[in-house]
Enzyme design. Structure first.
Site, PDB file in Angstrom:
ATOM      1  CG  HIS A   1       6.446   3.994  -5.171  1.00  0.00           C
ATOM      2  ND1 HIS A   1       6.701   3.410  -3.958  1.00  0.00           N
ATOM      3  CD2 HIS A   1       5.406   4.860  -4.950  1.00  0.00           C
ATOM      4  CE1 HIS A   1       5.854   3.884  -3.056  1.00  0.00           C
ATOM      5  NE2 HIS A   1       5.070   4.754  -3.635  1.00  0.00           N
TER       6      HIS A   1
ATOM      7  CG  ASP B   1      -0.370   4.959  -6.295  1.00  0.00           C
ATOM      8  OD1 ASP B   1       0.299   4.182  -5.593  1.00  0.00           O
ATOM      9  OD2 ASP B   1      -0.126   6.173  -6.370  1.00  0.00           O
TER      10      ASP B   1
ATOM     11  CE1 TYR C   1       1.229  13.227  -5.016  1.00  0.00           C
ATOM     12  CE2 TYR C   1       3.423  14.043  -4.527  1.00  0.00           C
ATOM     13  CZ  TYR C   1       2.583  13.022  -4.927  1.00  0.00           C
ATOM     14  OH  TYR C   1       3.111  11.790  -5.237  1.00  0.00           O
TER      15      TYR C   1
ATOM     16  CG  HIS D   1       5.539   8.402  -0.239  1.00  0.00           C
ATOM     17  ND1 HIS D   1       4.390   8.116   0.428  1.00  0.00           N
ATOM     18  CD2 HIS D   1       5.389   7.840  -1.449  1.00  0.00           C
ATOM     19  CE1 HIS D   1       3.551   7.450  -0.353  1.00  0.00           C
ATOM     20  NE2 HIS D   1       4.135   7.285  -1.507  1.00  0.00           N
TER      21      HIS D   1
ATOM     22  CG  ASP E   1       4.437   8.561  -5.292  1.00  0.00           C
ATOM     23  OD1 ASP E   1       3.566   8.578  -6.171  1.00  0.00           O
ATOM     24  OD2 ASP E   1       4.482   7.691  -4.406  1.00  0.00           O
TER      25      ASP E   1
ATOM     26  CG  HIS F   1       0.425  10.595  -8.602  1.00  0.00           C
ATOM     27  ND1 HIS F   1      -0.557   9.675  -8.881  1.00  0.00           N
ATOM     28  CD2 HIS F   1       1.197  10.026  -7.641  1.00  0.00           C
ATOM     29  CE1 HIS F   1      -0.395   8.605  -8.123  1.00  0.00           C
ATOM     30  NE2 HIS F   1       0.663   8.791  -7.356  1.00  0.00           N
TER      31      HIS F   1
ATOM     32  CD  GLU G   1       1.214   4.282  -1.862  1.00  0.00           C
ATOM     33  OE1 GLU G   1       2.129   5.100  -2.014  1.00  0.00           O
ATOM     34  OE2 GLU G   1       0.247   4.457  -1.086  1.00  0.00           O
TER      35      GLU G   1
ATOM     36  CG  HIS H   1      -3.208   6.772   0.932  1.00  0.00           C
ATOM     37  ND1 HIS H   1      -2.816   8.046   1.211  1.00  0.00           N
ATOM     38  CD2 HIS H   1      -2.263   6.249   0.130  1.00  0.00           C
ATOM     39  CE1 HIS H   1      -1.672   8.292   0.605  1.00  0.00           C
ATOM     40  NE2 HIS H   1      -1.332   7.218  -0.068  1.00  0.00           N
TER      41      HIS H   1
HETATM   42 FE1  FEO Z   1       3.351   6.233  -3.269  1.00  0.00          FE
HETATM   43 FE2  FEO Z   1       1.710   7.296  -6.012  1.00  0.00          FE
HETATM   44  O1  FEO Z   1       2.261   6.070  -4.740  1.00  0.00           O
END
Ligand code: FEO
Length: 403
Positions: free
Chosen positions: A83, A87, A196, A149, A168, A229, A85, A29
């Site tokens: 979370h 991913d 990051y 986030h 995250d 991640h 999101e 993104h």
């Molecule tokens: Fe906020 Fe890794 O997604």
């Protein structure tokens, strides 16, 4: 996929990594992920077998294959979604369908955000900040990390193993065959961790400080941090390292270092940039000079994280800031950096609006302008270049005085 091909990775006797490595993603993104990323998911082999997070949709089979290397996926009782999101949740509906868990847990706001993405609301159970969930022979607890986030974000903590599943937080976009931070080149590790933080977490630095305070106040013993991640911070010294880095970045005190970024049409703005850099380095202050023809907005954000002065150059094009500079300014404004001083400059032919527009953005960003902006009509002459040199010296002096 045959289960013997893709393997889960043992982290402790009770916890296994079952995620996926995305070696080739480069655009996350708008963030240039030059070294790819991972989508980490973890399996807790408790009485109630629990999957912590899932992966991006195209990697669903990889997740299931790794799970299948140690258990039958149908034996999973609980899924925790830290979370929403995509991913981490992109394949959640399909995993729920295939695994048929007894329960799927998410934060109160996670229930809302997951329901906004997928038709799974009836399958979700909300958990609150501080709540303990029994997994039979062990407990897991939840720590809400709203706006770290996303509004729904939370961490999960496994006290018996002293493991923090941080989602995250404390992550980085780094594909690797290594699973632990101490196995990765130190420069690469720090670089990607910093990049990051700068691109994802910087706007929420005050919340990072609160989270670090909360970890401290709760006396949370952490042997490992397991983010979603990049590598796992796999021992106490690595955990302390990343906690200290976050404390430093969140404070935004900044080192006495200057960052200049610019774009240029026919070389005039670049010429000004180089002389400003010369004035700064001539005064003994470190400076980086980045052309937007070579650097991505997310590289600029990374370099901005620890600089004390931001100097931006843009030609005027059609009464506006040059498009590449406008792109980066929009991006870094959203990252809400604090405590910066700075200056703007640029060349023009007949109207010259770019510097004024940059000044306005600097004002919105509460960046203190060190001196008047410098404009050059068509090509900077010696007088303009002398002004640029002196601006560099003035910025350097101000940075040194802030020490
Ligand atoms: Fe906020 Fe890794 O997604």
């Amino acid at each position: 996929m045959k289960k013997e091909i893709l393997q889960a990775v043992k982290i402790t006797d009770k916890v296994w990594w079952v995620g996926a490595v995305d070696w080739n993603i480069r655009d996350f993104h708008g963030y240039l992920t030059s070294r790819g990323t991972t989508y980490n998911a973890y399996l807790i082999l408790a009485d109630k077998i629990t999957l912590v997070d899932t992966v991006k949709a195209p990697f669903k089979n990889e997740l299931l294959a790794r799970i299948s290397s140690i258990i039958n996926p149908g034996d999973i009782s609980y899924i925790i979604s830290n979370h929403s999101e995509m991913d981490h949740s992109g394949c959640l509906p399909e995993i729920i369908e295939e695994v048929k868990p007894e329960k799927v847990f998410a934060s109160v706001l996670g229930l809302k955000t997951l329901s906004a993405h997928f038709d799974i609301e009836s399958k979700l159970t909300p958990v609150k900040d501080g709540e303990n969930l029994s997994l039979g022979n062990m407990d897991i607890s939840f720590i809400e990390t709203r706006m770290l986030h996303w509004p729904d974000s939370m961490c999960s903590y496994l006290p018996s193993e002293k493991l923090l599943f941080s989602n995250d937080g404390f992550g980085m976009h780094l594909a690797s065959s290594h699973r632990y931070s101490h196995e990765i080149d130190k420069y690469v590790l720090k670089y990607e961790c910093e990049k990051y933080y700068a691109n994802i977490l910087l706007p929420y630095s005050n919340l990072i400080q609160k989270l670090l305070g909360k970890i401290n106040n709760l006396g949370l013993a952490i042997n490992m941090i397991l983010p979603d991640h990049g590598p796992i911070w796999g021992n106490k010294s690595e955990v302390e390292k990343v906690l200290n880095l976050y404390a430093y970045w969140a404070e935004q005190k900044h080192s006495p270092r200057a960052l200049i970024f610019f774009d240029t049409m026919w070389g005039s703005t670049e010429k000004m940039a180089r002389i400003i850099a010369e004035g700064i380095s001539n005064s003994g202050v470190e400076v980086k000079l980045l052309s937007l023809k070579s650097f991505h907005r997310s590289d600029i954000a990374k370099e901005m994280l620890d600089c004390g002065a931001l100097i931006v150059g843009s030609p005027t094009l059609n009464n506006n800031i040059f498009p590449s500079v406008a792109d980066v300014m929009t991006y870094i404004k959203g990252l809400r950096p604090k405590n910066l001083i700075g200056a703007v400059f640029g060349s023009y032919g007949w109207s010259g609006e770019s510097v004024k527009q940059l000044e306005n953005i600097f004002t919105d960003m509460e960046i203190e302008l060190v001196d008047g902006s410098i404009s050059a009509r068509y090509v900077p002459d010696d007088d303009v270049l002398e002004k640029c040199f002196n601006l560099g010296k003035k910025i350097a002096g101000k940075l040194q005085n802030r020490l």
